[in-house]
Design a protein around this motif. Structure first.
Motif, short mmCIF file in Angstrom:
data_model
loop_
_atom_site.label_atom_id
_atom_site.label_comp_id
_atom_site.label_asym_id
_atom_site.label_seq_id
_atom_site.Cartn_x
_atom_site.Cartn_y
_atom_site.Cartn_z
N UNK A 223 10.31 8.78 -10.43
CA UNK A 223 9.69 9.83 -9.63
C UNK A 223 9.37 9.32 -8.23
N UNK A 224 9.40 10.24 -7.25
CA UNK A 224 9.05 9.87 -5.88
C UNK A 224 7.59 9.40 -5.85
N UNK A 225 7.37 8.25 -5.27
CA UNK A 225 6.03 7.67 -5.22
C UNK A 225 5.19 8.38 -4.17
N UNK A 226 4.00 8.83 -4.58
CA UNK A 226 3.03 9.39 -3.65
C UNK A 226 2.01 8.30 -3.36
N UNK A 227 1.93 7.88 -2.10
CA UNK A 227 1.00 6.81 -1.74
C UNK A 227 -0.31 7.42 -1.23
N UNK A 228 -1.45 6.78 -1.53
CA UNK A 228 -2.71 7.26 -0.97
C UNK A 228 -2.73 7.07 0.54
N UNK A 229 -3.46 7.90 1.24
CA UNK A 229 -3.49 7.80 2.71
C UNK A 229 -4.04 6.47 3.17
N UNK A 230 -4.97 5.89 2.40
CA UNK A 230 -5.57 4.61 2.82
C UNK A 230 -4.57 3.47 2.78
N UNK A 231 -3.44 3.65 2.07
CA UNK A 231 -2.42 2.60 2.00
C UNK A 231 -1.90 2.26 3.40
N UNK A 232 -2.00 3.22 4.33
CA UNK A 232 -1.48 3.03 5.68
C UNK A 232 -2.53 2.50 6.65
N UNK A 233 -3.72 2.22 6.13
CA UNK A 233 -4.79 1.66 6.95
C UNK A 233 -4.87 0.16 6.66
N UNK A 234 -4.57 -0.65 7.67
CA UNK A 234 -4.54 -2.09 7.45
C UNK A 234 -5.92 -2.65 7.12
N UNK A 235 -6.99 -1.92 7.46
CA UNK A 235 -8.33 -2.37 7.08
C UNK A 235 -8.59 -2.20 5.59
N UNK A 236 -7.82 -1.34 4.96
CA UNK A 236 -7.99 -1.09 3.52
C UNK A 236 -6.88 -1.73 2.69
N UNK A 237 -5.64 -1.63 3.15
CA UNK A 237 -4.52 -2.21 2.41
C UNK A 237 -4.26 -3.66 2.81
N UNK A 238 -4.54 -3.98 4.07
CA UNK A 238 -4.19 -5.30 4.59
C UNK A 238 -2.89 -5.21 5.37
#
Length: 463
Positions: A223-238
């Motif tokens: 299935x197409x992966x749905x990523x959380x919006x915070x995944x694109x924030x380097x302060x949260x994902x790194x």
């Protein structure tokens, strides 16, 4: 009348006896609740949390205690578990007991309903969750990265000290060790007759190079992966320097100095670092997150409607005098028929061991042995030495080509990225049974996160 009363009494006695026998069985450990390991899943914001549960494990209770904040992340995790439980082939049978509330973590610590905490989610709080979990006497299996900045590295060191004091095991999920070409590259580097000695290299010509290309939009479990919006924030994902790069730095250590404890203060020297951003358009962002707008925490990274994500990084360093380079690039989506790719080379005095995963390899990783020695003596030594690897991995073969040899690998070893999570979990459970990790694992985890977090610090300090 007497007959009816007798039957009622007899039925009651039988029911009571059955209940007692059931309790006795559970007390003797025959009930599933007596399995030695029980999972606690905390704030499962990354799909890796679900992949740990794509399989069942003999020593793990089927009841999983989930503690999370209310929202789409925990729902996505539970949906994946439900799909695993209801798939037609080899279904799992996890029973998810879920608590959602703002006090989810404190609730988990106070209740301690399991003994292994699984952490795969927002990395901003992960190091703190790790530290508090081991402080509470809980084992922790954590997705990478366990630290995303220098302050996180300091706290992670404290967590390892606490884990040792409390006699619990803290371990990160290094799936790439189980990709068969990486495994075989390491095995062949151990054979002097084939590989020779690992070269020292130079900054311009490193002896070890590992490069990885990843994609924000991809398919997981069909299935197409749905990523959380915070995944694109380097302060949260790194940033990329401290995220996927963790795998590459781990492979350098694991392949070049197997079973050797590293001293991060003396064995690692950073030479150069650089970072760059991947640009994401609003339509791409919507496709992968299902969100129509950028959340407030991403506005700092938006310029002219384009989101700039610092997901790319490169570092050059020496490890015990060996020059290494690792780099990671994130594109939005792979071209049709392709996917994430990996390139790796280890340079020996007799041969280079190279993993390629490009068009010529049909985007599947392939391992090659390339030597400048074209003599019959080397070819004979190669054939003889390779037998020891074939004993460990029956079915693999050498196939000669213009540049050297290709390692042909039976399909049974190409189990795919998703299956590697169960392999890591099974290895971790072996360590839990033994009550300890291999002596080199903890110092080398510390060395790995020292390398990535210091590299990020240096890259950000550049003007």
């Amino acid at each position: 009348m007497k007959g009816k009363l007798f039957m009622i009494a007899l039925t009651g006695i039988l029911a009571l006896n059955q209940g007692c026998n059931q309790k006795k069985e559970e007390a003797e450990g025959t009930g599933e609740s007596k399995k030695p390991l029980s999972l606690i899943v905390v704030e499962p914001g990354h799909f890796h949390a679900a992949l740990v549960q794509k399989s069942m494990y003999g020593d793990v209770d089927s009841v999983v205690h989930v503690y999370a904040s209310e929202g789409p992340d925990v729902k996505a995790y539970l949906d994946k578990i439900e799909k695993y439980n209801t798939r037609p082939e080899d279904p799992t049978h996890w029973k998810e007991e879920v608590y959602t509330g703002t006090d989810f973590f404190d609730k988990m610590i106070s209740e301690k309903k399991g003994n292994v905490v699984v952490l795969a989610g927002n990395n901003q709080k992960k190091t703190d969750f790790i530290k508090k979990s081991v402080d509470a006497g809980l084992n922790v299996l954590a997705d990478k990265p366990m630290a995303i900045d220098a302050a996180g590295f300091d706290k992670l060191q404290e967590a390892f000290t606490s884990a040792e004091k409390n006699k619990v095991l803290l371990y990160d999920i290094m799936t790439e060790r189980y990709e068969i070409t990486n495994t075989l590259q390491r095995e062949l580097a151990l054979l002097p007759d084939i590989f020779g000695e690992l070269q020292k290299g130079t900054p311009a010509n490193p002896s070890v190079v590992k490069e990885s290309v990843h994609h924000f939009f991809k398919y997981i479990s069909g299935e197409a992966l749905v990523r959380p919006t915070w995944f694109f924030d380097v302060n949260q994902q790194g940033e990329g320097m401290v995220d996927v790069t963790t795998h590459l730095v781990d492979l350098v250590q694991w392949s070049c100095f197997p079973n050797v404890s590293l001293d991060y203060k003396n064995d690692i020297k950073l030479l150069s670092t650089k970072r760059s951003a991947t640009q994401i358009t609003p339509s791409q962002f919507k496709l992968v997150t299902k969100s129509d707008t950028y959340p407030e925490f991403l506005k700092k990274d938006v310029k002219d409607t384009t989101l700039n994500v610092y997901s790319n990084g490169e570092l050059n360093y020496t490890l015990k005098g060996v020059h290494a380079k690792v780099s990671v690039i994130w594109n939005f989506q792979a071209p049709e028929g392709t996917g994430d790719t990996h390139y790796s080379i280890m340079k020996g005095s007799k041969a280079n061991l190279i993993v390629r995963q490009g068009k010529d390899q049909k985007y599947k990783p392939v391992l090659y042995i390339e030597s400048t020695d074209k003599s019959k003596a080397y070819e004979d030594a190669l054939a003889t030495g390779f037998k020891s690897v074939q004993e460990k991995f029956p079915g693999i073969e050498l196939k000669k080509n213009a540049a050297g040899w290709e390692i042909t690998i039976p399909a049974k070893y190409d189990t795919g990225h998703e299956s590697h999570f169960a392999q890591v979990a099974n290895k971790y459970m072996e360590y839990l049974k033994a009550g300890k990790l291999p002596e080199w694992e903890v110092p080398n985890m510390i060395a790995k996160y020292y390398t990535t977090t210091l590299a990020l610090k240096q890259a950000k300090e550049k003007k």
